[in-house]
Motif scaffolding. Structure first.
Motif, PDB file in Angstrom:
ATOM      1  N   ALA A  11       1.178  -1.382  -0.170  1.00  0.00           N
ATOM      2  CA  ALA A  11       0.266  -0.468  -0.147  1.00  0.00           C
ATOM      3  C   ALA A  11       0.924   1.269  -0.194  1.00  0.00           C
ATOM      4  CB  ALA A  11      -0.896  -0.014   0.952  1.00  0.00           C
ATOM      5  N   LEU A  12       2.411   1.300   0.098  1.00  0.00           N
ATOM      6  CA  LEU A  12       2.862   2.340  -0.299  1.00  0.00           C
ATOM      7  C   LEU A  12       3.349   3.104  -1.172  1.00  0.00           C
ATOM      8  CD1 LEU A  12       4.757   1.802   3.558  1.00  0.00           C
ATOM      9  CD2 LEU A  12       3.050   3.267   2.724  1.00  0.00           C
ATOM     10  N   VAL A  13       4.363   1.940  -1.930  1.00  0.00           N
ATOM     11  CA  VAL A  13       5.301   1.245  -3.136  1.00  0.00           C
ATOM     12  C   VAL A  13       4.751   0.808  -3.735  1.00  0.00           C
ATOM     13  CG1 VAL A  13       6.342   3.375  -2.169  1.00  0.00           C
ATOM     14  CG2 VAL A  13       7.365   1.236  -2.288  1.00  0.00           C
ATOM     15  N   VAL A  14       4.552   0.947  -5.818  1.00  0.00           N
ATOM     16  CA  VAL A  14       4.658  -0.512  -5.799  1.00  0.00           C
ATOM     17  C   VAL A  14       5.626  -0.659  -6.545  1.00  0.00           C
ATOM     18  CG1 VAL A  14       5.288   0.791  -8.604  1.00  0.00           C
ATOM     19  CG2 VAL A  14       4.233  -0.288  -8.838  1.00  0.00           C
ATOM     20  N   GLY A  15       5.963  -2.162  -6.203  1.00  0.00           N
ATOM     21  CA  GLY A  15       7.605  -2.721  -6.159  1.00  0.00           C
ATOM     22  C   GLY A  15       9.018  -2.350  -6.977  1.00  0.00           C
ATOM     23  N   SER A  16       9.417  -1.982  -6.687  1.00  0.00           N
ATOM     24  CA  SER A  16      10.962  -2.384  -7.600  1.00  0.00           C
ATOM     25  C   SER A  16      10.840  -2.777  -9.034  1.00  0.00           C
ATOM     26  CB  SER A  16      11.980  -2.282  -7.486  1.00  0.00           C
ATOM     27  OG  SER A  16      12.554  -3.446  -6.656  1.00  0.00           O
ATOM     28  N   VAL A  17      10.686  -4.148  -8.633  1.00  0.00           N
ATOM     29  CA  VAL A  17      10.772  -5.404 -10.515  1.00  0.00           C
ATOM     30  C   VAL A  17       9.710  -4.530 -11.360  1.00  0.00           C
ATOM     31  CG1 VAL A  17       9.894  -7.174 -10.581  1.00  0.00           C
ATOM     32  CG2 VAL A  17      11.702  -6.869  -9.031  1.00  0.00           C
ATOM     33  N   ALA A  18       8.604  -4.467 -10.574  1.00  0.00           N
ATOM     34  CA  ALA A  18       7.312  -4.126 -11.438  1.00  0.00           C
ATOM     35  C   ALA A  18       7.713  -2.620 -12.088  1.00  0.00           C
ATOM     36  CB  ALA A  18       6.168  -3.800 -10.953  1.00  0.00           C
ATOM     37  N   VAL A  19       8.192  -1.627 -11.954  1.00  0.00           N
ATOM     38  CA  VAL A  19       8.916  -0.436 -12.175  1.00  0.00           C
ATOM     39  C   VAL A  19      10.481  -0.638 -13.369  1.00  0.00           C
ATOM     40  CG1 VAL A  19       9.601   1.696 -11.875  1.00  0.00           C
ATOM     41  CG2 VAL A  19       8.650   0.852 -10.305  1.00  0.00           C
ATOM     42  N   GLN A  20      11.406  -1.611 -12.459  1.00  0.00           N
ATOM     43  CA  GLN A  20      12.130  -1.676 -13.734  1.00  0.00           C
ATOM     44  C   GLN A  20      12.024  -2.423 -14.763  1.00  0.00           C
ATOM     45  OE1 GLN A  20      15.688  -3.215 -11.973  1.00  0.00           O
ATOM     46  NE2 GLN A  20      14.940  -3.408  -9.828  1.00  0.00           N
ATOM     47  N   VAL A  21      10.993  -3.281 -14.861  1.00  0.00           N
ATOM     48  CA  VAL A  21      10.588  -3.680 -15.705  1.00  0.00           C
ATOM     49  C   VAL A  21       9.358  -3.278 -17.167  1.00  0.00           C
ATOM     50  CG1 VAL A  21       9.372  -6.060 -17.000  1.00  0.00           C
ATOM     51  CG2 VAL A  21      10.941  -6.423 -14.353  1.00  0.00           C
ATOM     52  N   ALA A  22       8.756  -2.622 -16.242  1.00  0.00           N
ATOM     53  CA  ALA A  22       8.139  -1.953 -17.149  1.00  0.00           C
ATOM     54  C   ALA A  22       8.580  -0.502 -17.709  1.00  0.00           C
ATOM     55  CB  ALA A  22       6.782  -0.618 -16.407  1.00  0.00           C
ATOM     56  N   THR A  23       9.510   0.197 -17.252  1.00  0.00           N
ATOM     57  CA  THR A  23      10.842   0.671 -17.389  1.00  0.00           C
ATOM     58  C   THR A  23      11.756  -0.112 -18.980  1.00  0.00           C
ATOM     59  OG1 THR A  23      10.853   1.789 -15.579  1.00  0.00           O
ATOM     60  CG2 THR A  23      12.846   2.419 -17.028  1.00  0.00           C
ATOM     61  N   HIS A  24      11.491  -0.712 -19.023  1.00  0.00           N
ATOM     62  CA  HIS A  24      13.489  -1.183 -19.555  1.00  0.00           C
ATOM     63  C   HIS A  24      13.153  -2.499 -20.664  1.00  0.00           C
ATOM     64  CE1 HIS A  24      15.787   1.036 -17.993  1.00  0.00           C
ATOM     65  NE2 HIS A  24      15.402   0.857 -16.723  1.00  0.00           N
ATOM     66  N   ALA A  25      11.515  -2.830 -20.215  1.00  0.00           N
ATOM     67  CA  ALA A  25      11.325  -3.849 -20.903  1.00  0.00           C
ATOM     68  C   ALA A  25      11.257  -3.742 -23.056  1.00  0.00           C
ATOM     69  CB  ALA A  25      10.271  -4.883 -20.502  1.00  0.00           C
ATOM     70  N   ASP A  26      11.457  -4.783 -23.436  1.00  0.00           N
ATOM     71  CA  ASP A  26      11.580  -4.419 -24.965  1.00  0.00           C
ATOM     72  C   ASP A  26      10.026  -4.823 -25.820  1.00  0.00           C
ATOM     73  OD1 ASP A  26      13.831  -3.604 -25.807  1.00  0.00           O
ATOM     74  OD2 ASP A  26      14.949  -5.731 -25.357  1.00  0.00           O
ATOM     75  N   CYS A  27       9.048  -5.572 -24.458  1.00  0.00           N
ATOM     76  CA  CYS A  27       7.670  -5.830 -25.083  1.00  0.00           C
ATOM     77  C   CYS A  27       6.440  -5.304 -24.374  1.00  0.00           C
ATOM     78  CB  CYS A  27       7.591  -7.196 -25.149  1.00  0.00           C
ATOM     79  SG  CYS A  27       7.025  -7.922 -23.570  1.00  0.00           S
ATOM     80  N   PRO A  28       5.397  -4.839 -24.504  1.00  0.00           N
ATOM     81  CA  PRO A  28       4.503  -4.217 -23.164  1.00  0.00           C
ATOM     82  C   PRO A  28       4.377  -4.981 -22.325  1.00  0.00           C
ATOM     83  CG  PRO A  28       3.493  -4.342 -25.221  1.00  0.00           C
ATOM     84  CD  PRO A  28       4.842  -5.462 -25.614  1.00  0.00           C
ATOM     85  N   SER A  56       2.956   6.944 -16.743  1.00  0.00           N
ATOM     86  CA  SER A  56       2.527   6.153 -16.695  1.00  0.00           C
ATOM     87  C   SER A  56       3.501   5.235 -14.575  1.00  0.00           C
ATOM     88  CB  SER A  56       3.489   5.217 -17.403  1.00  0.00           C
ATOM     89  OG  SER A  56       5.058   6.623 -17.049  1.00  0.00           O
ATOM     90  N   HIS A  57       3.616   5.911 -14.625  1.00  0.00           N
ATOM     91  CA  HIS A  57       4.640   6.204 -12.624  1.00  0.00           C
ATOM     92  C   HIS A  57       3.346   6.029 -12.030  1.00  0.00           C
ATOM     93  CE1 HIS A  57       7.033   7.057  -9.477  1.00  0.00           C
ATOM     94  NE2 HIS A  57       7.827   5.709  -9.475  1.00  0.00           N
ATOM     95  N   ASP A  58       2.629   7.220 -11.853  1.00  0.00           N
ATOM     96  CA  ASP A  58       1.987   7.667 -11.518  1.00  0.00           C
ATOM     97  C   ASP A  58       0.149   6.388 -11.855  1.00  0.00           C
ATOM     98  OD1 ASP A  58       2.542  10.396 -10.190  1.00  0.00           O
ATOM     99  OD2 ASP A  58       0.929  11.336 -11.760  1.00  0.00           O
ATOM    100  N   VAL A  59       0.252   6.176 -12.836  1.00  0.00           N
ATOM    101  CA  VAL A  59      -1.056   4.889 -12.241  1.00  0.00           C
ATOM    102  C   VAL A  59      -0.555   3.798 -12.084  1.00  0.00           C
ATOM    103  CG1 VAL A  59      -2.539   6.134 -14.467  1.00  0.00           C
ATOM    104  CG2 VAL A  59      -0.781   5.014 -15.572  1.00  0.00           C
ATOM    105  N   LEU A  60       1.238   3.140 -12.313  1.00  0.00           N
ATOM    106  CA  LEU A  60       1.430   1.580 -11.178  1.00  0.00           C
ATOM    107  C   LEU A  60       0.894   2.015  -9.655  1.00  0.00           C
ATOM    108  CD1 LEU A  60       4.324   1.042 -14.061  1.00  0.00           C
ATOM    109  CD2 LEU A  60       2.229  -0.294 -13.811  1.00  0.00           C
ATOM    110  N   HIS A  61       1.578   3.592  -9.435  1.00  0.00           N
ATOM    111  CA  HIS A  61       0.632   3.658  -7.988  1.00  0.00           C
ATOM    112  C   HIS A  61       0.086   3.487  -7.433  1.00  0.00           C
ATOM    113  CE1 HIS A  61       5.290   4.011  -8.083  1.00  0.00           C
ATOM    114  NE2 HIS A  61       5.265   3.819  -6.619  1.00  0.00           N
ATOM    115  N   HIS A  62      -1.478   4.049  -8.587  1.00  0.00           N
ATOM    116  CA  HIS A  62      -2.703   4.381  -7.978  1.00  0.00           C
ATOM    117  C   HIS A  62      -3.578   3.954  -8.912  1.00  0.00           C
ATOM    118  CE1 HIS A  62      -0.678   7.269  -5.489  1.00  0.00           C
ATOM    119  NE2 HIS A  62      -0.160   7.826  -6.311  1.00  0.00           N
ATOM    120  N   ALA A  63      -3.200   3.341  -9.664  1.00  0.00           N
ATOM    121  CA  ALA A  63      -4.813   2.990 -10.406  1.00  0.00           C
ATOM    122  C   ALA A  63      -5.048   1.787  -9.379  1.00  0.00           C
ATOM    123  CB  ALA A  63      -4.426   2.518 -11.825  1.00  0.00           C
ATOM    124  N   ASP A  64      -6.850   1.759 -10.407  1.00  0.00           N
ATOM    125  CA  ASP A  64      -7.974   0.251  -9.462  1.00  0.00           C
ATOM    126  C   ASP A  64      -8.102  -0.840 -10.303  1.00  0.00           C
ATOM    127  OD1 ASP A  64      -8.850  -0.253  -7.500  1.00  0.00           O
ATOM    128  OD2 ASP A  64     -10.748   0.395  -7.734  1.00  0.00           O
TER     129      ASP A  64
END
Length: 293
Positions: free
Chosen positions: A123-140, A275-283
């Motif tokens: 409930a505080l932050v989205v995981g670092s793995v999710a952020v890293q993968v979303a930032t650098h992956a070569d696919c959606p 994208s950072h905002d919605v990864l943290h707050h989207a429902d």
């Protein structure tokens, strides 16, 4: 998006509850796309030189390697139970979770993972793995978060940038696969400068500005009706912060799609602010689409 023949949907697992949600979401996504599902676990312990086998006299099933094997087997079973008949395989790959998933991304059609892993600050932050993968992956990348809904629209954020167009195409395909309405949301706040050294106008016509922003949205959707003629598309142009408006729209959506970078993004380096905002707050689950490198 990797559309090569044989490209699978890949899901990262670590035994956490968010990963369990990701397995179920990934299984459904693979079935929608008629793709195989590949379950992957990043096994970091060999890198830390930790003993992997059970010590002498330990009960059956002890040892880090065996535990990882059981974790993957359970994840495969969960996927098969979610979608009977789905082609599912599992593999343990030595390495840190984000690095392992990024290594999978060039040959994957989609990567799915939970918003937090083991040890995350819930409930505080989205995981670092999710952020890293979303930032650098070569696919959606599809992050399982928020509420799981079988109905509701697919919502996509549009800002007129090239990566936004990729997000629109991904969202249109997802909406068509789901039989859902596509809602394209374009947020604007004020006139932007035309180039370096330009100043924002102090006085401007609100109606002209709104018409111009609607034109940006319409151009971003050009060709969608021809490619997906049965798709219902609703266009929404609103004044406000994009992250907040998209988060509000996610309350009734079954999927929210955003580009990894919009206007002004440092491509390939950082996840865009929206994208950072919605990864943290989207429902609802969030898909992040990036431009291919």
């Amino acid at each position: 998006m990797n559309s090569a023949d044989g490209a699978a949907v890949v899901v990262g697992v670590d035994g956490s509850e968010p990963a369990q949600r990701a397995i179920r979401l990934a299984a459904v996504e693979a079935a929608r796309r008629n793709r195989a599902l590949r379950v992957v676990h990043g096994f970091i312990w060999p890198l830390l030189h930790v003993p992997l086998d059970a010590p002498a006299g330990a009960p059956p099933g002890a040892g880090l390697r065996h535990q990882a094997e059981q974790l993957v087997a359970d994840a495969v079973a969960e996927a098969e139970a979610t979608v009977p008949g789905l082609r599912v395989s599992g593999e343990i790959i030595d390495g840190e979770a984000a690095a392992v998933l990024l290594g999978e991304s060039p040959t994957a059609v989609l990567i799915v993972l939970g918003d937090r892993g083991l040890g995350g600050f819930a409930a505080l932050v989205v995981g670092s793995v999710a952020v890293q993968v979303a930032t650098h992956a070569d696919c959606p990348v599809l992050v399982a978060r928020g509420s799981d809904r079988a109905d509701g629209p697919v919502v996509v954020g549009v800002d007129g940038s090239p990566v936004s167009r990729l997000a629109v195409e991904f969202a249109a395909e997802e909406a068509a696969l789901r039989g859902a309405e596509l809602v394209a949301v374009h947020a604007y706040r004020h006139p932007t400068s035309g180039g370096p050294g330009d100043m924002q106008p102090l006085v401007y016509d609100e109606n002209e500005l709104r018409d111009e922003e609607r034109r940006v949205l319409a151009e971003s959707l050009a060709g969608i009706a021809e490619r997906w003629p049965d798709l219902t598309v609703r266009q929404t142009t609103r004044r406000g912060k994009a992250g907040r408006l998209l988060t509000e729209a996610s309350a009734e959506a079954q999927l929210l799609v955003v580009g990894g970078h919009g206007r002004g993004g440092l491509a390939g380096l950082l996840l865009g602010s929206v994208s950072h905002d919605v990864l943290h707050h989207a429902d609802c689950p969030v898909a992040v689409v990036r431009a291919p490198r």
